[in-house]
Design a protein around this motif. Structure first.
Motif, PDB file in Angstrom:
ATOM      1  N   GLN A  21     -17.526   1.070   8.318  1.00 33.03           N
ATOM      2  CA  GLN A  21     -17.270   1.913   7.480  1.00 33.03           C
ATOM      3  C   GLN A  21     -16.342   1.979   7.571  1.00 33.03           C
ATOM      4  O   GLN A  21     -15.418   2.537   5.900  1.00 33.03           O
ATOM      5  CB  GLN A  21     -17.739   3.000   7.657  1.00 33.03           C
ATOM      6  N   LYS A  22     -15.254   1.990   8.045  1.00 35.96           N
ATOM      7  CA  LYS A  22     -14.142   2.217   8.312  1.00 35.96           C
ATOM      8  C   LYS A  22     -12.845   1.090   7.944  1.00 35.96           C
ATOM      9  O   LYS A  22     -12.007   1.283   7.208  1.00 35.96           O
ATOM     10  CB  LYS A  22     -13.376   2.045   9.917  1.00 35.96           C
ATOM     11  N   LYS A  23     -13.524  -0.326   8.017  1.00 34.00           N
ATOM     12  CA  LYS A  23     -13.157  -1.735   7.478  1.00 34.00           C
ATOM     13  C   LYS A  23     -13.139  -1.779   6.205  1.00 34.00           C
ATOM     14  O   LYS A  23     -12.167  -2.472   5.118  1.00 34.00           O
ATOM     15  CB  LYS A  23     -13.193  -2.656   7.589  1.00 34.00           C
ATOM     16  N   VAL A  24     -14.003  -1.336   5.575  1.00 30.98           N
ATOM     17  CA  VAL A  24     -14.799  -1.268   4.720  1.00 30.98           C
ATOM     18  C   VAL A  24     -13.286  -0.620   3.453  1.00 30.98           C
ATOM     19  O   VAL A  24     -13.644  -0.594   2.202  1.00 30.98           O
ATOM     20  CB  VAL A  24     -16.354  -0.313   4.249  1.00 30.98           C
ATOM     21  N   GLY A  25     -13.509   0.741   4.304  1.00 29.74           N
ATOM     22  CA  GLY A  25     -12.516   2.535   3.562  1.00 29.74           C
ATOM     23  C   GLY A  25     -11.175   1.795   3.644  1.00 29.74           C
ATOM     24  O   GLY A  25     -10.512   1.491   2.903  1.00 29.74           O
ATOM     25  N   LEU A  26     -10.466   0.459   4.340  1.00 37.87           N
ATOM     26  CA  LEU A  26      -9.555  -0.034   4.645  1.00 37.87           C
ATOM     27  C   LEU A  26      -9.535  -0.970   3.097  1.00 37.87           C
ATOM     28  O   LEU A  26      -8.639  -1.449   2.575  1.00 37.87           O
ATOM     29  CB  LEU A  26      -9.459  -0.804   5.779  1.00 37.87           C
ATOM     30  N   PHE A  27     -10.504  -1.653   2.841  1.00 38.48           N
ATOM     31  CA  PHE A  27     -10.996  -2.805   1.313  1.00 38.48           C
ATOM     32  C   PHE A  27      -9.545  -1.736   0.137  1.00 38.48           C
ATOM     33  O   PHE A  27      -9.037  -1.871  -0.508  1.00 38.48           O
ATOM     34  CB  PHE A  27     -11.936  -3.280   1.265  1.00 38.48           C
ATOM     35  N   ASN A  28     -10.472  -0.879   0.391  1.00 36.22           N
ATOM     36  CA  ASN A  28     -10.023   0.299  -0.986  1.00 36.22           C
ATOM     37  C   ASN A  28      -8.246  -0.239  -1.133  1.00 36.22           C
ATOM     38  O   ASN A  28      -7.599   0.829  -2.154  1.00 36.22           O
ATOM     39  CB  ASN A  28     -10.499   1.462  -0.859  1.00 36.22           C
ATOM     40  N   LYS A  29      -8.033   0.099   0.546  1.00 35.02           N
ATOM     41  CA  LYS A  29      -6.394   0.700   0.330  1.00 35.02           C
ATOM     42  C   LYS A  29      -5.528  -0.811  -0.092  1.00 35.02           C
ATOM     43  O   LYS A  29      -4.240  -0.806  -0.259  1.00 35.02           O
ATOM     44  CB  LYS A  29      -5.706   0.988   1.868  1.00 35.02           C
ATOM     45  N   LEU A  30      -6.159  -2.069  -0.206  1.00 39.39           N
ATOM     46  CA  LEU A  30      -5.802  -3.069  -0.403  1.00 39.39           C
ATOM     47  C   LEU A  30      -4.973  -3.122  -1.619  1.00 39.39           C
ATOM     48  O   LEU A  30      -5.343  -2.757  -3.079  1.00 39.39           O
ATOM     49  CB  LEU A  30      -6.777  -4.254  -0.088  1.00 39.39           C
ATOM     50  N   GLU A  31      -3.933  -3.942  -1.772  1.00 32.53           N
ATOM     51  CA  GLU A  31      -2.833  -3.995  -2.186  1.00 32.53           C
ATOM     52  C   GLU A  31      -3.347  -4.673  -3.922  1.00 32.53           C
ATOM     53  O   GLU A  31      -4.209  -5.743  -3.618  1.00 32.53           O
ATOM     54  CB  GLU A  31      -1.560  -4.250  -2.608  1.00 32.53           C
ATOM     55  N   ASP A  32      -2.644  -4.902  -5.374  1.00 30.35           N
ATOM     56  CA  ASP A  32      -3.318  -6.519  -5.991  1.00 30.35           C
ATOM     57  C   ASP A  32      -2.645  -6.767  -5.457  1.00 30.35           C
ATOM     58  O   ASP A  32      -1.880  -7.594  -7.223  1.00 30.35           O
ATOM     59  CB  ASP A  32      -3.831  -4.973  -7.289  1.00 30.35           C
ATOM     60  N   HIS A  33      -1.743  -6.956  -5.155  1.00 35.28           N
ATOM     61  CA  HIS A  33       0.058  -7.895  -5.225  1.00 35.28           C
ATOM     62  C   HIS A  33       0.442  -8.500  -4.490  1.00 35.28           C
ATOM     63  O   HIS A  33      -0.170  -7.818  -2.899  1.00 35.28           O
ATOM     64  CB  HIS A  33       0.791  -8.091  -5.896  1.00 35.28           C
ATOM     65  N   CYS A  34       0.466  -9.565  -3.560  1.00 34.36           N
ATOM     66  CA  CYS A  34       1.717  -9.806  -2.173  1.00 34.36           C
ATOM     67  C   CYS A  34       2.568  -9.419  -2.720  1.00 34.36           C
ATOM     68  O   CYS A  34       3.612  -8.489  -3.194  1.00 34.36           O
ATOM     69  CB  CYS A  34       1.969 -11.147  -2.868  1.00 34.36           C
ATOM     70  N   LEU A  35       3.247  -8.479  -0.801  1.00 32.47           N
ATOM     71  CA  LEU A  35       4.059  -7.999  -0.205  1.00 32.47           C
ATOM     72  C   LEU A  35       4.900  -8.289  -0.378  1.00 32.47           C
ATOM     73  O   LEU A  35       6.390  -8.041  -1.185  1.00 32.47           O
ATOM     74  CB  LEU A  35       3.882  -7.389   1.235  1.00 32.47           C
ATOM     75  N   VAL A  36       5.221  -9.600  -0.232  1.00 36.20           N
ATOM     76  CA  VAL A  36       6.180 -10.798  -0.452  1.00 36.20           C
ATOM     77  C   VAL A  36       6.875 -11.176  -1.555  1.00 36.20           C
ATOM     78  O   VAL A  36       8.003 -10.668  -2.012  1.00 36.20           O
ATOM     79  CB  VAL A  36       6.932 -11.781   0.600  1.00 36.20           C
ATOM     80  N   CYS A  37       6.259 -12.034  -2.384  1.00 30.59           N
ATOM     81  CA  CYS A  37       6.587 -11.942  -3.941  1.00 30.59           C
ATOM     82  C   CYS A  37       5.910 -11.592  -5.022  1.00 30.59           C
ATOM     83  O   CYS A  37       6.058 -11.990  -5.985  1.00 30.59           O
ATOM     84  CB  CYS A  37       6.231 -14.088  -3.816  1.00 30.59           C
ATOM     85  N   GLN A  38       5.193 -10.567  -5.272  1.00 30.85           N
ATOM     86  CA  GLN A  38       5.017 -10.137  -6.100  1.00 30.85           C
ATOM     87  C   GLN A  38       3.477 -10.610  -7.179  1.00 30.85           C
ATOM     88  O   GLN A  38       3.473 -10.549  -7.778  1.00 30.85           O
ATOM     89  CB  GLN A  38       5.699  -8.931  -6.872  1.00 30.85           C
ATOM     90  N   LYS A  39       2.639 -11.549  -6.547  1.00 19.55           N
ATOM     91  CA  LYS A  39       2.181 -12.349  -7.267  1.00 19.55           C
ATOM     92  C   LYS A  39       0.914 -11.387  -7.115  1.00 19.55           C
ATOM     93  O   LYS A  39      -0.012 -11.148  -6.408  1.00 19.55           O
ATOM     94  CB  LYS A  39       1.821 -13.890  -6.376  1.00 19.55           C
ATOM     95  N   ASP A  40      -0.128 -11.565  -8.587  1.00 18.98           N
ATOM     96  CA  ASP A  40      -0.970 -11.081  -8.398  1.00 18.98           C
ATOM     97  C   ASP A  40      -1.933 -11.303  -7.936  1.00 18.98           C
ATOM     98  O   ASP A  40      -2.032 -12.767  -7.568  1.00 18.98           O
ATOM     99  CB  ASP A  40      -1.489 -10.950 -10.213  1.00 18.98           C
ATOM    100  N   PHE A  41      -2.893 -10.295  -6.642  1.00 20.83           N
ATOM    101  CA  PHE A  41      -4.278 -10.735  -6.447  1.00 20.83           C
ATOM    102  C   PHE A  41      -5.440  -9.881  -7.577  1.00 20.83           C
ATOM    103  O   PHE A  41      -5.423  -8.916  -7.274  1.00 20.83           O
ATOM    104  CB  PHE A  41      -4.017 -10.067  -5.472  1.00 20.83           C
ATOM    105  N   ASP A  42      -6.537 -11.080  -7.505  1.00 19.78           N
ATOM    106  CA  ASP A  42      -7.921 -10.073  -7.704  1.00 19.78           C
ATOM    107  C   ASP A  42      -8.985  -9.980  -6.842  1.00 19.78           C
ATOM    108  O   ASP A  42      -9.118 -11.170  -6.600  1.00 19.78           O
ATOM    109  CB  ASP A  42      -8.124 -11.632  -8.960  1.00 19.78           C
ATOM    110  N   LYS A  43      -9.186  -8.649  -6.108  1.00 23.27           N
ATOM    111  CA  LYS A  43     -10.618  -8.838  -5.333  1.00 23.27           C
ATOM    112  C   LYS A  43     -11.528  -9.323  -5.532  1.00 23.27           C
ATOM    113  O   LYS A  43     -12.527  -9.021  -4.921  1.00 23.27           O
ATOM    114  CB  LYS A  43     -10.435  -7.160  -5.119  1.00 23.27           C
ATOM    115  N   LYS A  44     -11.999  -9.885  -6.755  1.00 20.40           N
ATOM    116  CA  LYS A  44     -13.476 -10.290  -7.704  1.00 20.40           C
ATOM    117  C   LYS A  44     -13.120 -11.520  -7.296  1.00 20.40           C
ATOM    118  O   LYS A  44     -14.201 -12.269  -7.362  1.00 20.40           O
ATOM    119  CB  LYS A  44     -13.841  -9.878  -8.418  1.00 20.40           C
ATOM    120  N   ASN A  45     -12.206 -12.546  -7.281  1.00 14.85           N
ATOM    121  CA  ASN A  45     -11.858 -13.848  -7.340  1.00 14.85           C
ATOM    122  C   ASN A  45     -12.400 -13.967  -5.928  1.00 14.85           C
ATOM    123  O   ASN A  45     -11.557 -14.248  -4.663  1.00 14.85           O
ATOM    124  CB  ASN A  45      -9.930 -14.438  -7.307  1.00 14.85           C
TER     125      ASN A  45
END
Length: 90
Positions: A21-45
């Protein structure tokens, strides 16, 4: 004896569920881009989910694309090599 083993097994299962449950909760905190280059990230891909790197430290979730992750690993290796070379040359 069997009641003790049941109790231990239940406690182990309970702890595992809590950790999940703790790890699943952290998944919601996941950003939608790379921290360095800002490339978009799709959680559904699925390909992105399997290739991008996630670092969790002190409840902070950091996301890195494969290119930035490889660059960081190479930089760390170069730093390590430089440190060991300078140490042997002294």
């Amino acid at each position: 004896m069997s009641s003790l083993s049941k109790k231990l097994r239940r406690n182990k299962e309970k702890a595992a569920k809590k950790e999940l449950q703790k790890k699943v909760g952290l998944f919601n905190k996941l950003e939608d881009h790379c921290l360095v280059c800002q490339k978009d990230f799709d959680k559904k891909n699925k390909d992105m989910v399997m290739t991008w790197s996630v670092v969790v430290k002190e409840d902070k979730v950091r996301l890195y694309c494969p290119e930035c992750w490889e660059r960081a690993k190479k930089l760390i290796e170069e730093i390590k090599d430089g440190y060991t070379n300078s140490k042997t040359n002294v």
